[in-house]
Write a protein that holds these residues in place. Structure first.
Motif, PDB file in Angstrom:
ATOM      1  N   THR A 214       1.799  45.963 -40.769  1.00 14.92           N
ATOM      2  CA  THR A 214      -0.056  44.430 -40.299  1.00 14.92           C
ATOM      3  C   THR A 214       0.647  45.283 -38.836  1.00 14.92           C
ATOM      4  O   THR A 214      -1.152  45.419 -37.957  1.00 14.92           O
ATOM      5  N   SER A 215       1.450  45.648 -38.259  1.00 12.19           N
ATOM      6  CA  SER A 215       1.855  45.504 -36.798  1.00 12.19           C
ATOM      7  C   SER A 215       0.862  46.921 -36.603  1.00 12.19           C
ATOM      8  O   SER A 215      -0.196  47.501 -35.280  1.00 12.19           O
ATOM      9  N   ARG A 216       1.061  47.811 -37.469  1.00 20.57           N
ATOM     10  CA  ARG A 216       0.644  49.290 -37.290  1.00 20.57           C
ATOM     11  C   ARG A 216      -0.957  49.267 -37.333  1.00 20.57           C
ATOM     12  O   ARG A 216      -1.936  50.244 -37.307  1.00 20.57           O
ATOM     13  N   LEU A 217      -1.372  48.581 -39.220  1.00 19.83           N
ATOM     14  CA  LEU A 217      -3.088  48.842 -39.309  1.00 19.83           C
ATOM     15  C   LEU A 217      -3.552  47.700 -39.132  1.00 19.83           C
ATOM     16  O   LEU A 217      -5.315  47.854 -39.178  1.00 19.83           O
ATOM     17  N   PHE A 218      -3.600  46.803 -38.204  1.00 20.76           N
ATOM     18  CA  PHE A 218      -4.140  45.580 -37.641  1.00 20.76           C
ATOM     19  C   PHE A 218      -4.646  45.872 -36.380  1.00 20.76           C
ATOM     20  O   PHE A 218      -3.634  46.687 -35.916  1.00 20.76           O
ATOM     21  N   ILE A 219      -5.559  45.263 -35.351  1.00 22.29           N
ATOM     22  CA  ILE A 219      -6.066  44.925 -34.348  1.00 22.29           C
ATOM     23  C   ILE A 219      -4.945  43.922 -34.034  1.00 22.29           C
ATOM     24  O   ILE A 219      -4.647  42.684 -34.783  1.00 22.29           O
ATOM     25  N   ASP A 220      -3.921  44.026 -33.024  1.00 15.85           N
ATOM     26  CA  ASP A 220      -3.449  43.055 -32.572  1.00 15.85           C
ATOM     27  C   ASP A 220      -2.384  42.523 -33.422  1.00 15.85           C
ATOM     28  O   ASP A 220      -1.925  41.862 -33.586  1.00 15.85           O
ATOM     29  N   GLY A 222      -2.773  41.837 -36.529  1.00 14.11           N
ATOM     30  CA  GLY A 222      -3.079  40.964 -37.393  1.00 14.11           C
ATOM     31  C   GLY A 222      -3.855  39.226 -36.840  1.00 14.11           C
ATOM     32  O   GLY A 222      -3.291  38.624 -37.413  1.00 14.11           O
ATOM     33  N   ILE A 223      -2.614  39.373 -35.397  1.00 18.64           N
ATOM     34  CA  ILE A 223      -3.216  37.930 -34.704  1.00 18.64           C
ATOM     35  C   ILE A 223      -4.514  38.073 -33.199  1.00 18.64           C
ATOM     36  O   ILE A 223      -4.478  37.641 -32.821  1.00 18.64           O
ATOM     37  N   GLN A 224      -6.084  39.037 -33.852  1.00 18.80           N
ATOM     38  CA  GLN A 224      -6.186  38.884 -32.756  1.00 18.80           C
ATOM     39  C   GLN A 224      -6.960  37.482 -32.910  1.00 18.80           C
ATOM     40  O   GLN A 224      -7.304  37.286 -34.338  1.00 18.80           O
ATOM     41  N   THR A 225      -7.900  37.313 -31.727  1.00 17.55           N
ATOM     42  CA  THR A 225      -8.175  35.777 -32.076  1.00 17.55           C
ATOM     43  C   THR A 225      -9.108  35.899 -31.201  1.00 17.55           C
ATOM     44  O   THR A 225      -9.946  37.004 -30.571  1.00 17.55           O
ATOM     45  N   SER A 226     -10.496  34.699 -31.649  1.00 12.19           N
ATOM     46  CA  SER A 226     -11.742  34.869 -30.871  1.00 12.19           C
ATOM     47  C   SER A 226     -10.818  34.572 -28.641  1.00 12.19           C
ATOM     48  O   SER A 226      -9.798  33.830 -28.956  1.00 12.19           O
ATOM     49  N   ARG A 227     -12.066  34.144 -28.102  1.00 12.90           N
ATOM     50  CA  ARG A 227     -11.589  34.102 -26.522  1.00 12.90           C
ATOM     51  C   ARG A 227     -11.191  33.111 -26.836  1.00 12.90           C
ATOM     52  O   ARG A 227     -10.102  32.532 -25.332  1.00 12.90           O
ATOM     53  N   ASP A 228     -11.513  31.571 -27.583  1.00 10.46           N
ATOM     54  CA  ASP A 228     -11.004  30.408 -27.565  1.00 10.46           C
ATOM     55  C   ASP A 228      -9.324  30.421 -28.487  1.00 10.46           C
ATOM     56  O   ASP A 228      -9.493  28.975 -28.508  1.00 10.46           O
ATOM     57  N   ASN A 229      -8.937  31.443 -29.480  1.00  8.49           N
ATOM     58  CA  ASN A 229      -8.455  30.888 -29.852  1.00  8.49           C
ATOM     59  C   ASN A 229      -8.151  30.235 -30.672  1.00  8.49           C
ATOM     60  O   ASN A 229      -7.195  29.402 -32.260  1.00  8.49           O
ATOM     61  N   ASP A 230      -9.520  30.356 -31.020  1.00  6.20           N
ATOM     62  CA  ASP A 230     -10.011  28.973 -32.237  1.00  6.20           C
ATOM     63  C   ASP A 230      -9.713  29.635 -33.738  1.00  6.20           C
ATOM     64  O   ASP A 230      -9.355  29.261 -35.198  1.00  6.20           O
ATOM     65  N   VAL A 232      -8.729  33.313 -36.059  1.00  3.70           N
ATOM     66  CA  VAL A 232      -7.929  34.967 -36.087  1.00  3.70           C
ATOM     67  C   VAL A 232      -8.802  35.303 -36.863  1.00  3.70           C
ATOM     68  O   VAL A 232      -9.486  35.047 -38.377  1.00  3.70           O
ATOM     69  N   VAL A 233      -9.162  36.340 -36.681  1.00  2.00           N
ATOM     70  CA  VAL A 233     -10.317  38.157 -36.777  1.00  2.00           C
ATOM     71  C   VAL A 233      -9.253  38.923 -37.188  1.00  2.00           C
ATOM     72  O   VAL A 233      -8.513  39.572 -36.963  1.00  2.00           O
ATOM     73  N   PHE A 234      -9.513  39.095 -38.343  1.00  3.76           N
ATOM     74  CA  PHE A 234      -8.411  40.262 -39.195  1.00  3.76           C
ATOM     75  C   PHE A 234      -9.356  41.485 -39.548  1.00  3.76           C
ATOM     76  O   PHE A 234     -10.322  41.542 -39.253  1.00  3.76           O
ATOM     77  N   GLN A 235      -8.745  42.813 -38.877  1.00  4.33           N
ATOM     78  CA  GLN A 235      -9.388  43.634 -38.344  1.00  4.33           C
ATOM     79  C   GLN A 235      -9.280  44.856 -38.605  1.00  4.33           C
ATOM     80  O   GLN A 235      -7.767  44.445 -37.842  1.00  4.33           O
ATOM     81  N   GLY A 236      -9.405  45.983 -39.002  1.00  2.00           N
ATOM     82  CA  GLY A 236      -8.022  46.858 -39.266  1.00  2.00           C
ATOM     83  C   GLY A 236      -8.785  47.847 -37.894  1.00  2.00           C
ATOM     84  O   GLY A 236      -9.392  47.978 -37.188  1.00  2.00           O
ATOM     85  N   ARG A 237      -7.093  48.806 -37.496  1.00  2.00           N
ATOM     86  CA  ARG A 237      -6.402  49.453 -36.591  1.00  2.00           C
ATOM     87  C   ARG A 237      -6.175  50.856 -36.808  1.00  2.00           C
ATOM     88  O   ARG A 237      -5.300  50.981 -36.489  1.00  2.00           O
ATOM     89  N   MET A 491       5.103  37.450 -45.809  1.00  2.29           N
ATOM     90  CA  MET A 491       4.921  37.288 -44.915  1.00  2.29           C
ATOM     91  C   MET A 491       3.972  36.697 -44.304  1.00  2.29           C
ATOM     92  O   MET A 491       3.562  36.183 -43.023  1.00  2.29           O
ATOM     93  N   SER A 492       2.629  37.720 -45.036  1.00  2.69           N
ATOM     94  CA  SER A 492       1.700  37.857 -45.143  1.00  2.69           C
ATOM     95  C   SER A 492       1.232  36.280 -44.878  1.00  2.69           C
ATOM     96  O   SER A 492       0.074  35.312 -45.201  1.00  2.69           O
ATOM     97  N   MET A 493       0.980  35.402 -46.298  1.00  9.17           N
ATOM     98  CA  MET A 493       1.344  34.304 -46.635  1.00  9.17           C
ATOM     99  C   MET A 493       1.321  33.282 -45.933  1.00  9.17           C
ATOM    100  O   MET A 493       0.850  32.071 -45.057  1.00  9.17           O
TER     101      MET A 493
END
Length: 493
Positions: A214-220, A222-230, A232-237, A491-493
């Motif tokens: 998750t640390s290597r393959l996801f943006i942030d 795996g805890i990338q959020t919208s600007r208001d933190n409401d 969580v958006v999962f996105q590959g990096r 862990m992901s759960m």
């Protein structure tokens, strides 16, 4: 390895851990949980560890500052419950999400390097979870083994001293959109450069250590959020983008028998927005992609517990429902891009789709369209983040003349585009690039897959081991929402 959280922040994490687990038996100590969190966040690039560190200070103040740190496990638990769990305050609800990081530090506990090193992992033993390499498979089951020869090679990725000064077309992003665009453009004779912000992680580098992946393959991480933190958006990096860390599900926008007849007609919606799309040509494009990826329905064996459970439940519900939309809802098996089975690469249903397939069985972009792009001469630059698009002129209509990239060593350079730039970095990253490039109102009105997990205790003595199968296999299209069978590793759960 560096520690991203200082001693005070580590103390806050420890107090929060002891509060969350105060009435539960811990298989590892709170100090070990904090050490696990330190290790996980040390692997995350960017500003997210620093942001979490600041949130910890605010969290501590909200919970009483030094009084929270000295309250003991029961006192910490009481403060967490009173001030965070019961709150209707939006900011405090955001702060309460730190608990997911604590749980990740606990359930992501990993010992040594390999799965064999974790045969006696105390956390996994505590919850009765067996790693894929140690599971017993019966006759006819797919063996949990790796399929070789399907990935991009390291030689397919440009070294830092091989970066070209210019290309006909620069494609930002190597995921589903960028890879298909690059392969198509290169196939028509264009000189194409694909720029990917993340690293190259072929199947052989992927493991079942969730915290590392998750640390290597996801943006942030795996805890990338919208600007208001409401949200969580999962996105590959990584090279291949989110096709490396998705569930392999391949749905058409509109398909008779597989889409609810009363679902929104997206073609009409796009036309109303001023972006009409030729439906017949769109479907032809789907068919070409489906053929290249070898898409086929998931076999029942791969989701033998989770999948039928959802279908039986929906059938019971629809039978007792008076709502016609329930009766018209397609309920069936997902089509997926694992395999194809004829190639001997059928899904081994290990259950780790979201942290990458270490078995070379997922037919993502790095096993298909990026290979096609390379065959036609396209170049792939990894670990290079596009900061902005460079324009030929500052007035509309603008014409791109190149991109500025930030390389892994921190240096920046401009790569010229002789014909144009394709932005395909995902909904959030693309919006950020366009915004930094002076394009206003980007990131508004975007569409995301918003999921609301529903969990339940299974009956005592239930033989279900739903973690010994594919993560998502069946779905129900209700027209205005989708129900999907789903599970995650610990862990992901």
């Amino acid at each position: 390895m560096r520690k991203p959280f200082n001693p005070l922040q580590a103390l806050i994490l420890k107090a929060f851990t002891e509060g969350l687990f105060h009435d539960a038996e811990m298989a590892i100590s709170s100090d070990q949980v904090v050490a696990n969190i330190q290790r996980q966040f040390a692997m995350i690039e960017g500003r997210k560890p620093g942001e979490i560190g600041l949130i910890l200070y605010v969290l501590c103040l909200v919970l009483g500052g030094p009084f929270f740190l000295m309250a003991g496990p029961e006192g910490c638990a009481r403060r967490i419950e009173n001030r965070l769990q019961r709150t209707q305050n939006d900011m405090l609800q955001d702060l309460a999400r730190i608990r997911s990081i604590i749980y990740a530090g606990y359930y992501g506990h990993w010992e040594g390097v390999s799965e064999d090193d974790n045969r006696k992992n105390p956390v996994l033993q505590q919850i009765g979870y067996t790693l894929p390499a140690h599971r017993t498979r019966g006759p006819g089951d797919v063996k949990v083994t790796r399929v070789y020869g399907r990935d991009l090679e390291q030689s397919d990725i440009l070294a830092q001293d091989q970066i070209p000064q210019a290309a006909d077309v620069i494609v930002i992003g190597s995921g589903a959109g960028g890879a298909v665009a690059a392969a198509t453009l290169a196939g028509h004779g264009h000189d194409v450069l694909i720029v990917e912000a993340g690293p190259h992680y072929p199947s052989g580098r992927i493991t079942h250590e969730e915290r590392r992946m998750t640390s290597r393959l996801f943006i942030d991480g795996g805890i990338q959020t919208s600007r208001d933190n409401d949200i969580v958006v999962f996105q590959g990096r990584c090279v291949g983008g989110s096709t490396v860390i998705n569930n392999g599900i391949c749905l058409r926008v509109k398909q008779a028998g597989l889409t609810h007849p009363h679902a929104e007609d997206v073609f009409a919606s796009w036309a109303a927005l001023g972006a009409p799309v030729d439906e017949a040509r769109f479907i032809q494009s789907y068919e070409k992609v489906e053929e290249r990826l070898g898409i086929e329905p998931a076999i029942e064996q791969s989701g033998r517990n989770n999948g039928p459970h959802l279908l039986r439940g929906w059938a019971d519900h629809a039978a007792s429902s008076g709502d016609q939309k329930d009766h018209q809802s397609p309920a069936t098996w997902f089509s997926k891009n694992y395999g194809p089975r004829a190639d001997g690469a059928a899904c081994a249903y290990c259950g780790y789709c979201n942290t990458g397939c270490p078995y070379g069985r997922k037919h993502g972009m790095a096993q298909s369209y990026l290979l096609d792009a390379r065959k036609h001469g396209a170049k792939i630059l990894a670990d290079a983040e596009v900061s902005e698009i460079v324009w030929k002129n500052g007035n509309a209509p603008r014409s791109a003349k190149g991109v500025e990239v930030c390389l892994s060593d921190g240096s920046r350079r401009v790569i010229a585009a002789r014909k144009g730039v394709v932005v395909a970095a995902g909904a959030l990253a693309s919006s950020r690039i366009l915004d930094k490039s002076g394009i206003r109102n980007t990131g508004t009105g975007i569409s995301l897959n918003i999921a609301c997990p529903v969990v339940a205790w299974m009956p005592d003595g239930s033989p279900l081991h739903s973690w010994n199968e594919d993560q998502m296999t069946t779905y129900v299209d209700r027209g205005d929402f989708l129900l999907e069978s789903h599970f995650q590793p610990p862990m992901s759960m």
